[in-house]
Scaffold this motif. Structure first.
Motif, mmCIF file in Angstrom:
data_model
loop_
_atom_site.group_PDB
_atom_site.id
_atom_site.type_symbol
_atom_site.label_atom_id
_atom_site.label_comp_id
_atom_site.label_asym_id
_atom_site.label_seq_id
_atom_site.Cartn_x
_atom_site.Cartn_y
_atom_site.Cartn_z
ATOM 1 N N LEU A 157 0.897 -1.282 0.001
ATOM 2 C CA LEU A 157 -0.004 0.024 -0.059
ATOM 3 C C LEU A 157 0.910 1.222 0.138
ATOM 4 C CD1 LEU A 157 -2.525 1.642 0.404
ATOM 5 C CD2 LEU A 157 -2.349 1.279 2.839
ATOM 6 N N LEU A 158 0.759 1.989 -0.974
ATOM 7 C CA LEU A 158 1.533 3.181 -1.199
ATOM 8 C C LEU A 158 0.752 4.427 -1.054
ATOM 9 C CD1 LEU A 158 4.120 4.627 -1.940
ATOM 10 C CD2 LEU A 158 3.745 4.545 -4.468
ATOM 11 N N LEU A 159 1.080 5.555 -0.195
ATOM 12 C CA LEU A 159 0.085 6.442 -0.044
ATOM 13 C C LEU A 159 1.147 7.619 -0.309
ATOM 14 C CD1 LEU A 159 -1.234 5.875 3.597
ATOM 15 C CD2 LEU A 159 -2.345 5.419 1.253
ATOM 16 N N THR A 160 0.633 8.451 -1.309
ATOM 17 C CA THR A 160 1.558 9.619 -1.689
ATOM 18 C C THR A 160 0.901 10.613 -1.678
ATOM 19 O OG1 THR A 160 2.194 8.097 -3.705
ATOM 20 C CG2 THR A 160 2.727 10.382 -3.821
ATOM 21 N N PHE A 161 1.569 11.688 -0.941
ATOM 22 C CA PHE A 161 0.965 13.028 -0.554
ATOM 23 C C PHE A 161 2.218 14.036 -0.917
ATOM 24 C CE2 PHE A 161 3.063 10.924 2.904
ATOM 25 C CZ PHE A 161 4.027 11.787 3.380
ATOM 26 N N GLN A 162 1.738 15.441 -0.856
ATOM 27 C CA GLN A 162 2.625 16.642 -1.126
ATOM 28 C C GLN A 162 3.833 16.705 -0.264
ATOM 29 O OE1 GLN A 162 0.733 20.256 -1.058
ATOM 30 N NE2 GLN A 162 2.629 21.339 -1.250
ATOM 31 N N GLY A 163 4.783 16.139 -0.830
ATOM 32 C CA GLY A 163 6.172 16.244 -0.095
ATOM 33 C C GLY A 163 6.630 14.881 0.204
ATOM 34 N N GLY A 164 6.126 13.810 -0.221
ATOM 35 C CA GLY A 164 6.595 12.478 0.269
ATOM 36 C C GLY A 164 5.564 11.448 0.080
ATOM 37 N N VAL A 166 4.181 7.340 2.034
ATOM 38 C CA VAL A 166 4.718 5.903 3.065
ATOM 39 C C VAL A 166 4.252 4.731 2.238
ATOM 40 C CG1 VAL A 166 3.854 5.147 4.997
ATOM 41 C CG2 VAL A 166 4.105 7.763 4.852
ATOM 42 N N ASN A 167 5.168 3.822 2.389
ATOM 43 C CA ASN A 167 4.799 2.580 1.740
ATOM 44 C C ASN A 167 4.637 1.523 2.920
ATOM 45 O OD1 ASN A 167 4.618 0.970 -0.918
ATOM 46 N ND2 ASN A 167 6.325 0.132 -0.034
ATOM 47 N N PHE A 168 3.799 0.634 2.846
ATOM 48 C CA PHE A 168 3.721 -0.496 3.701
ATOM 49 C C PHE A 168 3.355 -1.853 2.905
ATOM 50 C CE2 PHE A 168 1.128 2.760 5.743
ATOM 51 C CZ PHE A 168 1.810 2.966 7.179
ATOM 52 N N THR A 169 4.562 -2.633 3.188
ATOM 53 C CA THR A 169 4.623 -3.898 2.652
ATOM 54 C C THR A 169 3.820 -5.138 3.337
ATOM 55 O OG1 THR A 169 6.348 -3.442 1.163
ATOM 56 C CG2 THR A 169 6.095 -5.507 1.492
ATOM 57 N N PHE A 170 3.089 -5.745 2.871
ATOM 58 C CA PHE A 170 2.399 -6.894 3.354
ATOM 59 C C PHE A 170 3.129 -8.337 3.145
ATOM 60 C CE2 PHE A 170 -0.736 -3.233 3.812
ATOM 61 C CZ PHE A 170 -1.164 -3.319 5.139
ATOM 62 N N THR A 171 3.221 -9.095 4.192
ATOM 63 C CA THR A 171 3.783 -10.496 3.685
ATOM 64 C C THR A 171 2.790 -11.446 4.309
ATOM 65 O OG1 THR A 171 5.983 -9.654 3.764
ATOM 66 C CG2 THR A 171 5.354 -12.414 4.009
ATOM 67 N N LYS A 172 2.402 -12.453 3.451
ATOM 68 C CA LYS A 172 1.399 -13.749 3.685
ATOM 69 C C LYS A 172 2.229 -14.870 4.202
ATOM 70 C CE LYS A 172 -2.695 -15.966 2.291
ATOM 71 N NZ LYS A 172 -3.588 -16.445 1.153
ATOM 72 N N GLY A 173 1.764 -15.403 5.317
ATOM 73 C CA GLY A 173 2.409 -16.786 5.690
ATOM 74 C C GLY A 173 1.429 -17.511 5.493
ATOM 75 N N SER A 180 5.816 -6.388 6.745
ATOM 76 C CA SER A 180 6.980 -6.858 6.782
ATOM 77 C C SER A 180 8.070 -5.643 6.720
ATOM 78 C CB SER A 180 7.386 -7.998 5.871
ATOM 79 O OG SER A 180 6.951 -7.454 4.615
ATOM 80 N N GLU A 181 7.537 -4.532 5.990
ATOM 81 C CA GLU A 181 8.323 -3.150 5.591
ATOM 82 C C GLU A 181 7.540 -2.061 5.642
ATOM 83 O OE1 GLU A 181 11.670 -3.774 2.529
ATOM 84 O OE2 GLU A 181 10.386 -2.435 1.460
ATOM 85 N N VAL A 182 8.386 -1.132 6.092
ATOM 86 C CA VAL A 182 7.674 0.271 6.249
ATOM 87 C C VAL A 182 8.783 1.265 5.687
ATOM 88 C CG1 VAL A 182 6.642 2.240 7.478
ATOM 89 C CG2 VAL A 182 6.031 -0.396 7.965
ATOM 90 N N GLU A 183 8.494 2.207 4.610
ATOM 91 C CA GLU A 183 9.203 2.899 4.153
ATOM 92 C C GLU A 183 8.417 4.413 4.290
ATOM 93 O OE1 GLU A 183 12.395 4.125 0.124
ATOM 94 O OE2 GLU A 183 10.869 2.244 0.351
ATOM 95 N N ALA A 184 9.155 5.541 4.502
ATOM 96 C CA ALA A 184 8.597 6.787 4.400
ATOM 97 C C ALA A 184 9.646 7.671 4.025
ATOM 98 C CB ALA A 184 8.149 7.315 5.721
ATOM 99 N N TYR A 185 9.198 8.763 3.395
ATOM 100 C CA TYR A 185 9.767 9.966 2.453
ATOM 101 C C TYR A 185 9.207 11.141 2.960
ATOM 102 C CZ TYR A 185 12.494 12.618 -0.890
ATOM 103 O OH TYR A 185 13.154 13.598 -1.290
ATOM 104 N N LEU A 186 10.100 12.124 3.183
ATOM 105 C CA LEU A 186 9.215 13.617 3.470
ATOM 106 C C LEU A 186 10.300 14.621 3.078
ATOM 107 C CD1 LEU A 186 6.962 15.188 4.673
ATOM 108 C CD2 LEU A 186 7.973 14.992 6.915
ATOM 109 N N THR A 187 9.896 15.678 2.252
ATOM 110 C CA THR A 187 10.467 16.741 2.224
ATOM 111 C C THR A 187 9.697 17.940 2.477
ATOM 112 O OG1 THR A 187 11.614 15.874 0.023
ATOM 113 C CG2 THR A 187 11.655 18.420 0.244
#
Length: 291
Positions: A157-164, A166-173, A180-187
């Motif tokens: 799930l990628l959430l894009t907004f002004q200036g950056g 947030v990405n959530f990665t889901f893993t299924k067992g 399983s992974e979270v990434e964020a970017y902000l300017t």
């Protein structure tokens, strides 16, 4: 003697008459026309010469040295177009505030792949020190676009907004799924700064396949030395959806830690009330017996 004078006069008149007549004209020879034809063969015919001249004149005279339309087109083609102005980045708040809850979905065709309801905030810190002040930024759901990918074992799930973003990665067992992974970017602007962080190899918000995960309490995840992610009022589900709604709810343990003390306090108050009531009831019964 007279006839001699007469003869001289006649000769004189004849001489005058011969000088006054024009010389005979000679007609042009027939070979002149042939010569003319031969000359026409070796030179450009008049009609072709005229046509060629008109064509050349048309090319030169009907194409002036300056065409407004052509000049404008050439000017537009060679003109350097300035880049579109970039929207300024968001600003940070000196104090935290409640994050607005957004509803985000990722579809696999017409079926739900990911559904998330949560409030998201970012906490930045310019220096890794307890004395460095923290600043805050809340994601506005109205200005956020959701996208992502759906897979049998991994989805994001990628959430894009002004200036950056947030990405959530889901893993299924086998029987559960988790983030399983979270990434964020902000300017940000005023002052201009960029913050980026990523945390992988996580087992965050784990729940049973087909169930939704719910966590009302605030959760914080450190993505880098300068960036933290904060979530509140979370309810999400990935992969297996029976309908477009959330499945059975599995709540986070931190919600129980909040609810449990409240329950204990309520039970204590109820017990205290019962004790007080029992004491008063006994006193009342003893009084009736004396009478």
């Amino acid at each position: 003697m007279a006839w001699c004078v007469h003869l001289v006069l006649l000769l004189f008149v004849a001489l005058i008459a011969s000088h006054s007549q024009p010389p005979p004209t000679t007609p042009p020879p027939h070979t002149t026309e042939g010569t003319t034809e031969s000359g026409n063969q070796t030179s450009i015919p008049t009609t072709l010469s005229t046509t060629s001249s008109n064509s050349t004149t048309s090319q030169t005279s009907t194409q002036p040295t300056h065409f407004p339309g052509t000049s404008t087109a050439t000017h537009n083609a060679t003109q350097t177009v300035p880049p579109a102005p970039t929207a300024p980045g968001p600003t940070l708040a000196p104090q935290p505030s409640a994050s607005k809850i957004g509803i985000y979905q990722v579809l696999n065709g017409s079926s739900l792949c990911i559904k998330a309801e949560l409030g998201i905030g970012l906490i930045v810190q310019d220096k890794e020190s307890v004395f460095s002040p923290q600043k805050y930024f809340n994601i506005n759901p109205n200005g956020t676009q959701a996208s992502g990918n759906c897979g049998p074992q991994k989805s994001n799930l990628l959430l894009t907004f002004q200036g950056g973003f947030v990405n959530f990665t889901f893993t299924k067992g086998e029987s559960s799924y988790y983030i399983s992974e979270v990434e964020a970017y902000l300017t940000v602007s005023h002052p201009e700064a960029t913050y980026h962080g990523m945390k992988s190899a996580l087992v965050l918000f784990e729940t049973t396949v087909g169930h939704s995960f719910k966590c009302v309490s605030e959760q914080s995840l450190k993505l880098s030395a300068q960036l933290q992610l904060k979530t509140t009022n979370v309810q999400l589900q990935a992969f297996d959806f029976e309908v477009d709604n959330f499945g059975n709810v599995d709540e986070c343990a931190s919600d129980y830690t909040i609810v449990l003390p409240v329950i204990v306090v309520v039970l204590c108050l109820c017990a205290l009330g019962l004790i007080v009531y029992g004491i008063r009831f006994r006193r009342g019964a003893a009084g009736y017996q004396r009478i």
